[in-house]
Scaffold this motif. Sequence first.
Motif, PDB file in Angstrom:
ATOM      1  N   GLN A 158       0.876  -1.162   0.000  1.00  0.00           N
ATOM      2  CA  GLN A 158       0.000   0.000   0.000  1.00  0.00           C
ATOM      3  C   GLN A 158       0.921   1.222   0.000  1.00  0.00           C
ATOM      4  O   GLN A 158       1.464   1.606   1.035  1.00  0.00           O
ATOM      5  CB  GLN A 158      -0.917   0.001   1.220  1.00  0.00           C
ATOM      6  CG  GLN A 158      -1.776  -1.250   1.352  1.00  0.00           C
ATOM      7  CD  GLN A 158      -2.720  -1.433   0.176  1.00  0.00           C
ATOM      8  OE1 GLN A 158      -3.303  -0.479  -0.322  1.00  0.00           O
ATOM      9  NE2 GLN A 158      -2.870  -2.681  -0.279  1.00  0.00           N
ATOM     10  N   LEU A 159       1.126   1.809  -1.177  1.00  0.00           N
ATOM     11  CA  LEU A 159       2.107   2.869  -1.349  1.00  0.00           C
ATOM     12  C   LEU A 159       1.441   4.238  -1.366  1.00  0.00           C
ATOM     13  O   LEU A 159       0.332   4.398  -1.877  1.00  0.00           O
ATOM     14  CB  LEU A 159       2.876   2.657  -2.653  1.00  0.00           C
ATOM     15  CG  LEU A 159       3.600   1.311  -2.783  1.00  0.00           C
ATOM     16  CD1 LEU A 159       4.174   1.154  -4.173  1.00  0.00           C
ATOM     17  CD2 LEU A 159       4.694   1.194  -1.740  1.00  0.00           C
ATOM     18  N   GLU A 160       2.140   5.214  -0.805  1.00  0.00           N
ATOM     19  CA  GLU A 160       1.642   6.580  -0.800  1.00  0.00           C
ATOM     20  C   GLU A 160       2.726   7.510  -1.320  1.00  0.00           C
ATOM     21  O   GLU A 160       3.893   7.387  -0.930  1.00  0.00           O
ATOM     22  CB  GLU A 160       1.201   7.008   0.604  1.00  0.00           C
ATOM     23  CG  GLU A 160      -0.008   6.233   1.125  1.00  0.00           C
ATOM     24  CD  GLU A 160      -0.521   6.781   2.451  1.00  0.00           C
ATOM     25  OE1 GLU A 160       0.231   7.566   3.091  1.00  0.00           O
ATOM     26  OE2 GLU A 160      -1.660   6.465   2.837  1.00  0.00           O
ATOM     27  N   LEU A 161       2.359   8.426  -2.197  1.00  0.00           N
ATOM     28  CA  LEU A 161       3.271   9.420  -2.729  1.00  0.00           C
ATOM     29  C   LEU A 161       2.903  10.785  -2.177  1.00  0.00           C
ATOM     30  O   LEU A 161       1.734  11.116  -2.034  1.00  0.00           O
ATOM     31  CB  LEU A 161       3.221   9.449  -4.261  1.00  0.00           C
ATOM     32  CG  LEU A 161       3.624   8.159  -4.985  1.00  0.00           C
ATOM     33  CD1 LEU A 161       3.585   8.365  -6.483  1.00  0.00           C
ATOM     34  CD2 LEU A 161       4.998   7.682  -4.551  1.00  0.00           C
ATOM     35  N   SER A 162       3.928  11.561  -1.898  1.00  0.00           N
ATOM     36  CA  SER A 162       3.727  12.854  -1.249  1.00  0.00           C
ATOM     37  C   SER A 162       4.353  13.966  -2.067  1.00  0.00           C
ATOM     38  O   SER A 162       5.257  13.748  -2.873  1.00  0.00           O
ATOM     39  CB  SER A 162       4.344  12.836   0.155  1.00  0.00           C
ATOM     40  OG  SER A 162       4.303  14.122   0.737  1.00  0.00           O
ATOM     41  N   ASP A 163       3.873  15.183  -1.853  1.00  0.00           N
ATOM     42  CA  ASP A 163       4.472  16.360  -2.475  1.00  0.00           C
ATOM     43  C   ASP A 163       5.728  16.804  -1.731  1.00  0.00           C
ATOM     44  O   ASP A 163       6.517  17.575  -2.252  1.00  0.00           O
ATOM     45  CB  ASP A 163       3.479  17.526  -2.482  1.00  0.00           C
ATOM     46  CG  ASP A 163       2.339  17.275  -3.445  1.00  0.00           C
ATOM     47  OD1 ASP A 163       2.566  16.579  -4.444  1.00  0.00           O
ATOM     48  OD2 ASP A 163       1.228  17.771  -3.190  1.00  0.00           O
ATOM     49  N   GLN A 164       5.920  16.327  -0.515  1.00  0.00           N
ATOM     50  CA  GLN A 164       7.034  16.758   0.309  1.00  0.00           C
ATOM     51  C   GLN A 164       7.902  15.566   0.673  1.00  0.00           C
ATOM     52  O   GLN A 164       7.441  14.430   0.721  1.00  0.00           O
ATOM     53  CB  GLN A 164       6.541  17.433   1.584  1.00  0.00           C
ATOM     54  CG  GLN A 164       5.706  18.682   1.327  1.00  0.00           C
ATOM     55  CD  GLN A 164       5.185  19.296   2.604  1.00  0.00           C
ATOM     56  OE1 GLN A 164       5.260  18.686   3.666  1.00  0.00           O
ATOM     57  NE2 GLN A 164       4.671  20.505   2.503  1.00  0.00           N
ATOM     58  N   SER A 165       9.183  15.833   0.971  1.00  0.00           N
ATOM     59  CA  SER A 165      10.101  14.779   1.362  1.00  0.00           C
ATOM     60  C   SER A 165       9.707  14.218   2.713  1.00  0.00           C
ATOM     61  O   SER A 165       9.425  14.949   3.661  1.00  0.00           O
ATOM     62  CB  SER A 165      11.539  15.313   1.444  1.00  0.00           C
ATOM     63  OG  SER A 165      11.971  15.758   0.180  1.00  0.00           O
TER      64      SER A 165
END
Length: 775
Positions: A96-103
């Motif tokens: 279950q992967l999540e991508l973010s706008d921030q590091s």
Amino acid sequence: MKFIRFLSFFFIFSLPSFLQAQQKFTISGTVKDSSSGESIIGSTLYVPEAKAGVNTNSYGFFSITLPAGKYTLVVSYIGRQTKTISIDLQKNEKLQLELSDQSVALQGVEITSQRADKNVTSTEMSSDHLDMQQIKAIPVLFGETDILKTITLLPGVMSAGEGNTGFYVRGGGADQNLVLLDEATVYNASHLLGFFSIFNADAVKDINLIKGGIPAEYGGRLASVLDVHMNDGNEKKYTVKGGIGLIASRLTIEGPIVKDRGSFLITGRRTYADVFLHLFGNTAAIRSSSLYFYDLNIKANYRVTEKDRLYLSGYFGRDVFGAAGQFGINWGNATGTLRWNHIFNDKLFLNTSAIVSDYQYTISLTSGTSNFAINSGVRDYAYKMAFEYYLNDKNKIKFGLQSTYHVFTPGTISTNGTRLINDLNISQRYALEDAIYVSDEVTLTPKLSMVAGLRYVLYDELGPGKVFHYDSTGAITDTTVYTKPRVIQEYGSLEPRLAFRYILNKASSLKASYTRTSQFIQLLSNTTASTPTDLWVPSSNVIKPQLGDQYALGYFRNFRNNMFETSVEVYYKNMQNQIDYKPGADIVLNPVVESQLYFGKGRSYGAEFLIRKNIGMFTGWVSYTLSRTERQFQYINNNSWYPAKQDRTHDISTVLMYNVGTKWSFGAVWVYATGNAVTFPVAQYQFQGHTVAYYSDRNGYRMPAYHRLDLSATLHRPKHKRFEGEWDFSVYNVYDRHNAYSIQFQQDPNNPGQTQAVKTWLFGVIPSITYNFKF
């Protein structure tokens, strides 16, 4: 017919049993946005060691099968941080992967600056995925972000005209575009007679425009597919956002039903142009007039089990225009989609949908004690089953079935009071459109990949109804009445789809595609602009299904580590059973409308050029389309080829965006296009005391060339606790170009007996301001 449909269903449900090839281990799961829990459509997962990759589907699901071993999984999406995950694959893995706008610092996850090169490496061509944040930075009319106006800035896509949301793709008509909102067909995507589209930007998550190489799961239109997906709603926290503009305001509320398990979204928009009517006086006539539109998007989803998720979405919109209680027109769309996602195992994914789409319009007139109303529209009931089978790291198979029941209401007139006009009821018409499809996206070698698909459509015009038979002049020769819901006319169409990609090196590739498409319902219109009174009619014994064959070849090249994308595509398309109109054709409330039509063929060919900058403070693109679109009809222009109304030799768009730190961002758009092909009067003569105009060959003249510059600036206010705000300023048509909307011919008052051309234009310089907020 029943036997064919039985085979179709048998094929769909039996196919999985033939696809049980087992690989050692499978990595599967979903990719979501870390802040909202929204699934990310089209994110790329790539394994460099195996030189294999896959994209998430429309629900964020992915699956890739590999031999046991140690691998690096790179997960990327434009506008999100890229993740690199190390995996020791010794068993099936669910992620279950999540991508973010921030590091974000996560154990076992490295945030990298790697940029996707999907435009080069994917087999997909002649398509554009649009990012909503980028769309919102583009200056638009009255400050209202508009998806349909934005796509006309892409190569191969042309605007239908000033103040019009219609669009032409590679020579196709405005009715040859399949417009989908959460899988539901939208028959009229315009508000305020075309000045705005029905798509509220706050409700939209993903837009995919396909101009060629159309996948086998899509059908029913000749030119393109515009597939729009609504936001699912934030499943992590409650948020409210909206905007207040000069002509319209909007509000969106979203949040979790159960945190991390389900969410909802409600977003509404309304114009208040009717409020400004009172600025022109306070008479009874003005007080009884109305001019506005509204729309409402709703959506909810809930994860029932780890393998099952339900979605319910709907759109409801209406335009209302009334003049002093004497004339009124209102039209609108309503759609509803209920979907069930089911994951059978790590490789097989199913989406089942039940869909309703309804488009209706009403025109009302009042004269003294008499009033009457004209009603017309089209309604669809559809069912879809779409399977995705990830056979191995080299094969992704899609297959499914679709069935749509069409109900056409050509027109009714109902009256009351003193009857100046008799009631009229043109019989409804019915049709059933069934399709079965299969496609395989296969990697043949590390450099060569292919998508091969096949779609079969079975179309039936159904009773009850009255069928007219005509001779070559359009006169009725016979009439057949069907009193039961039996098959009146049947057509079948086999549609092969094929696309290839060959990688030349790390930065460039060649692509080619062939697509056959069929269109069984047609739009009849007496105008060059989209109006609510345009009439949808089914294929019949007279109106044959339109057929199109498109061939495309493209070269794709990236520069400076994917900072710049460039592409050149050439295409050729031939079209059969095209429709044009007899001189003086009358299609409104005409029970024998087929008698007003001519049938012929068409062709379109051209080249599309694109340069796009994706990275940095300064981004944007320049597109140029060189094209030709022609028609040939036996009874028009002596059977010679002539330009279609959407034929434009040159079409140029420049889109520039510049971010200055975190406070200010600027946008600019400049467009240029050759004028539309039109038919003008070239002479006049006297007949029995009346002046009669003599016209040129069909579309023998051109409107003046169109060009315009728009500018925008956005001031982003610093975030205060949970509140965010921004001011958006824009100027439409900066240098006040008076682009011709229409040209009329009339007597010159200064030269009696002479005729002059008079240009009508819609917009000069239009400034606007909008305040957007979120908390």
